[in-house]
Every structure is written in C-alpha cells, then in structure tokens.
Design a protein around this motif. Sequence first.
Motif, PDB file in Angstrom:
ATOM      1  N   ALA A   1       0.831  -1.202   0.000  1.00  0.00           N
ATOM      2  CA  ALA A   1       0.000   0.000   0.000  1.00  0.00           C
ATOM      3  C   ALA A   1       0.867   1.255   0.000  1.00  0.00           C
ATOM      4  N   THR A   2       0.414   2.273  -0.721  1.00  0.00           N
ATOM      5  CA  THR A   2       1.110   3.562  -0.762  1.00  0.00           C
ATOM      6  C   THR A   2       0.073   4.687  -0.723  1.00  0.00           C
ATOM      7  N   PRO A   3       0.516   5.905  -0.457  1.00  0.00           N
ATOM      8  CA  PRO A   3      -0.410   7.028  -0.600  1.00  0.00           C
ATOM      9  C   PRO A   3      -0.840   7.172  -2.064  1.00  0.00           C
ATOM     10  N   LYS A   4      -1.933   7.860  -2.281  1.00  0.00           N
ATOM     11  CA  LYS A   4      -2.365   8.150  -3.645  1.00  0.00           C
ATOM     12  C   LYS A   4      -1.267   8.943  -4.370  1.00  0.00           C
ATOM     13  N   ASP A   5      -1.119   8.672  -5.669  1.00  0.00           N
ATOM     14  CA  ASP A   5      -0.138   9.395  -6.500  1.00  0.00           C
ATOM     15  C   ASP A   5       1.294   9.240  -5.981  1.00  0.00           C
ATOM     16  N   SER A   6       1.618   8.091  -5.429  1.00  0.00           N
ATOM     17  CA  SER A   6       2.973   7.858  -4.926  1.00  0.00           C
ATOM     18  C   SER A   6       3.984   7.867  -6.070  1.00  0.00           C
ATOM     19  N   PRO A   7       5.098   8.578  -5.918  1.00  0.00           N
ATOM     20  CA  PRO A   7       6.125   8.575  -6.960  1.00  0.00           C
ATOM     21  C   PRO A   7       6.916   7.277  -7.004  1.00  0.00           C
ATOM     22  N   HIS A   8       6.711   6.418  -6.008  1.00  0.00           N
ATOM     23  CA  HIS A   8       7.479   5.176  -5.918  1.00  0.00           C
ATOM     24  C   HIS A   8       6.737   3.956  -6.474  1.00  0.00           C
TER      25      HIS A   8
END
Length: 263
Positions: free
Chosen positions: A221-228
Amino acid sequence: MKLINYKWRQLILSLSCLLLIIGCTNLYPTSNQDIKLLKVATDPTFIPFEIQTASGKLEGFDIDLMNALAKVVGFAIQFESLPFDGMISTLEAKRVDAAISGITITAERLKTIAFSRPYFKAGLAIAVRENNHNIKNFNTLQGKKIAVQIGSTGADFAKTIPNAKISTFNSGPEFFQDLLNGNVDAVVSDAFATLYAIKNGKLKGIKVVADLLTQEYYGIATPKDSPHLKKINKAIASMLSNGTYKQIYQKWFNAEPPQLPES
C-alpha cells in the motif's frame, strides 16, 4: 610572452570552473547518486508475514520481500511498527511512503490509498477450538461469538454473518487467546497466518475448518499518486520472473507459489 601568459590564464580559469562544478556536485548530489530512504509501516504481530524477534529484529515473508525489492530499485528501507488499524490513515496523511502487512486490496481501500500489483494470494478461514464439532462452515457461524482483528477484511466479513456477536482485537495473539479461553466460539482471520501458527506449535488446541471463505490478494500500500509505485511494481515483476519471489515463498511456506495477476 604575453600570448603564453594569456593561455595560462585561460587554462587556470578553466580548471577553476571545473573544480567549482565538481565541488557543487559533491555538495548537491544528483538523484541518481542518492539512495532513496523509504519509510515502510508494518505490524510485527502478523506472523509469519511480520515477526519481531526478542532482540527487536524484524523477520517474515513481507520483510524479506520488501528488503529484496529495495535491492532491485536501490531504496533503503526504514521499517516503522504500527498497529494494523492505523495503517490506512497513516498512508492517507503521507506520514509513511508505503505499508506492507498482509493488506488486502479492496475497492473501499482504493478510494483513499493506492496499491502495488498483487504480491500474495490469500483468503479468510474459520478457526475454532479442536473440540468444537458444531462449527463447520459459514452457515454454522450464525449467532456465534466471533473474534476478528480491527480494520481487517475478517472484521468486514464477520459483519455479514447473521446475528453474530463480534469481538474486535488489535492483534492475532489476542483473539486466539480469547478463543482458547472459551470467550469466543470462532476466529475469522487470514488462513495462511493461522495455518502457519498451528503448524509451528504456537496455536495448540486450535484447528481450521472448511474451505477458504474468500479469495484475496495482498498488495504493498502507498499514498495516492505515490512517486514510488511504478518502481515498486517493476521490482515485483522482476522478482516474479527471476526466481527471487519463489525463493522467499518457499522459505516461509514450503510450497510452490500460485500464479499472481498483474492487477
């Protein structure tokens, strides 16, 4: 003589500029030279995906996977222990870069956070005391006392059981102990974590009944619009194709890994 002096002045000036450029480069490294620090939330109570040893070291399937992924993309991982029910809000607030802890990809969660491609095929199972012969499947859970982990898909599933009395807990060890103590009739939780604990003798007196209640997929899981996220997905694809994923899977589950969808 004047010509020679002029050439020397030009040479010295050129060397000075070169040294200045090198100095600035060392002071302000390019992104290619930096090793990105990735803060990753995890719940160390979700065995065998996350395990915290007596010395405080983190181990488990998810930990091995994340460390292997970091090598592929050149990240340095900083794990942060969090209770499972706090992970989604922490990602929403962007206080961490990612979270891995058997987090099921669901349509509801996708409204507020993002997920990598699936990295694990899982499902929910019913666990009861060994001497319980009445609970055999979903239908026989009606009206029973059910224990679940806060914020889990097991907790969501339990809400669909007619007349069930639901008790919520922060971690697996807590609700399994309540089951052994006879305070609840059954636990609805991740099948792999439950079977692993039973196999390794950490859940004596408990058994898993019937087939899986659900089929689920875990994602990072990542934040929305994650650059990673793009790099994370490429790393998972690479580990699936080069055998790294298979090695990690067999280490923890002693079985051939199932096929995983791309999305």
